[in-house]
Write a protein that holds these residues in place. Structure first.
Motif, short mmCIF file in Angstrom:
data_model
loop_
_atom_site.label_atom_id
_atom_site.label_comp_id
_atom_site.label_asym_id
_atom_site.label_seq_id
_atom_site.Cartn_x
_atom_site.Cartn_y
_atom_site.Cartn_z
N PRO A 122 -5.96 13.41 3.02
CA PRO A 122 -5.85 12.08 2.40
C PRO A 122 -6.57 10.99 3.19
N VAL A 123 -6.60 11.11 4.52
CA VAL A 123 -7.32 10.13 5.33
C VAL A 123 -8.82 10.26 5.10
N MET A 124 -9.31 11.49 5.06
CA MET A 124 -10.72 11.73 4.76
C MET A 124 -11.06 11.21 3.37
N ASP A 125 -10.15 11.40 2.44
CA ASP A 125 -10.34 10.90 1.08
C ASP A 125 -10.45 9.38 1.07
N GLY A 126 -9.65 8.72 1.89
CA GLY A 126 -9.65 7.28 1.93
C GLY A 126 -10.94 6.70 2.48
N PHE A 127 -11.55 7.41 3.44
CA PHE A 127 -12.75 6.89 4.08
C PHE A 127 -14.06 7.39 3.45
N LYS A 128 -14.07 8.64 2.94
CA LYS A 128 -15.34 9.22 2.54
C LYS A 128 -15.40 9.66 1.08
N TRP A 129 -14.46 10.48 0.63
CA TRP A 129 -14.62 11.10 -0.67
C TRP A 129 -14.45 10.09 -1.81
N TYR A 154 0.83 -1.21 0.00
CA TYR A 154 0.00 0.00 0.00
C TYR A 154 0.86 1.25 0.00
N ALA A 155 2.00 1.21 0.69
CA ALA A 155 2.92 2.36 0.67
C ALA A 155 3.40 2.64 -0.74
N GLU A 156 3.67 1.60 -1.50
CA GLU A 156 4.10 1.78 -2.89
C GLU A 156 3.02 2.50 -3.69
N GLN A 157 1.77 2.12 -3.47
CA GLN A 157 0.68 2.78 -4.19
C GLN A 157 0.59 4.26 -3.83
N VAL A 158 0.72 4.58 -2.55
CA VAL A 158 0.65 5.98 -2.11
C VAL A 158 1.82 6.78 -2.69
N LEU A 159 3.00 6.19 -2.71
CA LEU A 159 4.17 6.88 -3.27
C LEU A 159 4.01 7.12 -4.76
N ARG A 160 3.40 6.19 -5.46
CA ARG A 160 3.16 6.39 -6.89
C ARG A 160 2.18 7.54 -7.13
N ILE A 194 -3.17 -1.04 5.90
CA ILE A 194 -3.48 0.15 5.08
C ILE A 194 -3.00 1.41 5.80
N ALA A 195 -3.28 1.50 7.10
CA ALA A 195 -2.80 2.64 7.88
C ALA A 195 -1.27 2.67 7.89
N GLY A 196 -0.67 1.49 8.08
CA GLY A 196 0.79 1.41 8.10
C GLY A 196 1.40 1.82 6.78
N GLY A 197 0.78 1.42 5.67
CA GLY A 197 1.29 1.81 4.36
C GLY A 197 1.25 3.31 4.15
N GLN A 198 0.15 3.94 4.58
CA GLN A 198 0.05 5.40 4.48
C GLN A 198 1.16 6.06 5.29
N ILE A 199 1.41 5.54 6.48
CA ILE A 199 2.44 6.12 7.35
C ILE A 199 3.83 5.91 6.75
N ILE A 200 4.10 4.75 6.20
CA ILE A 200 5.40 4.49 5.59
C ILE A 200 5.66 5.45 4.44
N ALA A 201 4.65 5.66 3.60
CA ALA A 201 4.82 6.55 2.45
C ALA A 201 5.10 7.98 2.89
N VAL A 202 4.36 8.45 3.89
CA VAL A 202 4.57 9.82 4.37
C VAL A 202 5.93 9.93 5.06
N THR A 203 6.36 8.89 5.74
CA THR A 203 7.69 8.89 6.36
C THR A 203 8.78 9.02 5.31
N ALA A 207 -8.41 12.22 12.37
CA ALA A 207 -8.98 12.34 11.03
C ALA A 207 -9.81 11.11 10.68
N ALA A 208 -9.40 9.94 11.18
CA ALA A 208 -10.14 8.71 10.87
C ALA A 208 -11.49 8.66 11.57
N THR A 209 -11.71 9.53 12.55
CA THR A 209 -13.01 9.55 13.23
C THR A 209 -14.01 10.46 12.54
#
Length: 291
Positions: A115-122, A40-46, A139-148, A195-197
């Protein structure tokens, strides 16, 4: 060349070519369960690669502009009237670590909200991977890895610019890259859990930027030592990841003198915030995707 010879060459080529086969569903599922966060991190980085220049200009261009304006322009006035306030170093050297840490925190405020709001709602981009063997935690970990990765890259570029300005005289200045990344995560992960709430966008993120991020930026010892600020706003720095990260950055950048126990407090504070934020984020992602 005869037809027989052509057929012989074609047969030899076909025999030499490797036979490609897709993984079985079981193997693919096992790989996803094991490495899903990195997939998932690869997808976010792309996706980030598509607006890479925007990332560079926002993440690096903005603090560099601040560095030049404040450290080169304003510094001539500041140093003429209060040179002793900054511990015997130039104003440029003093503010460079603060701008690096502030840049990472501001990036976190952007990457861990919309981006978190986008993932859950938009666009609900989290739910496609969730239909596969990927878990909400992955999925959460992948998002965090990409942002890191983004934190590390932009901080490395910024540190290179700071070195060109001569504002990082210490041999351990490169450690500021890691400190900035930790500061970004310590602020961003609790924000990601929040944001996830959110189920309806009613300007919550704008409020965060206006009433949390900006006060932290202004009152965390960014432009002047924290102990020179009035007591009424000094407490903001004490609870600010920007201040704790900045103090650590100054220690490694130019040998800023402080008590060793205080350095440990800064590090524990940032690690503790990041750990709590990660636990809350995993819990909230699992809860949200189960509903």
């Amino acid at each position: 060349m005869t037809k027989k010879a052509e057929l012989a060459i074609q047969a030899a080529t076909t025999a030499a070519a490797p036979v490609l086969r897709a993984h079985s569903p079981e193997v693919s599922a096992a790989r996803a369960r094991r490495w899903g966060a990195f997939f998932y991190a690869e997808q976010v980085l792309r996706v980030m690669k598509g607006y890479g220049w925007t990332i560079v200009m926002y993440g690096v261009g903005q603090p560099v502009a601040y560095l030049f304006a404040m450290g080169v322009g304003l510094a001539t006035l500041v140093q003429a009237n209060g040179a002793g306030v900054f511990g015997g170093v130039s104003y440029l050297t003093f503010i460079a670590p603060a701008l690096l840490i502030s840049s990472a925190v501001m990036t976190a405020a952007n990457e861990f909200t919309f981006p978190v709001m986008d993932g859950f709602k938009w666009r609900r981009v989290y739910y496609g991977p969730h239909a596969s063997p990927l878990t909400p935690e992955q999925i959460a970990g992948g998002q965090i890895i990409a942002v890191t990765v983004r934190f590390l890259l932009q901080s490395a570029i910024y540190c290179a610019v700071v070195a060109l300005f001569g504002a990082s005289p210490g041999a351990w200045g490169w450690v500021s890259i890691l400190i900035a990344t930790l500061a970004g995560l310590s602020f961003g992960l609790p924000l990601m859990a929040y944001a996830a709430t959110i189920k309806e966008d009613r300007g919550q993120f704008a409020m965060v930027m206006r009433f949390i991020v900006m006060p932290l930026f202004l009152f965390s010892g960014t432009f002047f030592p924290l102990d020179t600020l009035p007591l009424g706003v000094r407490w903001i720095g004490w609870i600010s990841p920007i201040w704790h990260g900045t103090e650590l950055g100054r220690v490694v950048s130019y040998g800023y003198e402080e008590e060793p126990w205080l350095t440990i407090v800064h590090l524990v504070f940032l690690l503790g915030l990041a750990a709590v934020g990660w636990v809350l984020t995993k819990r909230q992602f699992a809860k949200r995707m189960a509903s």
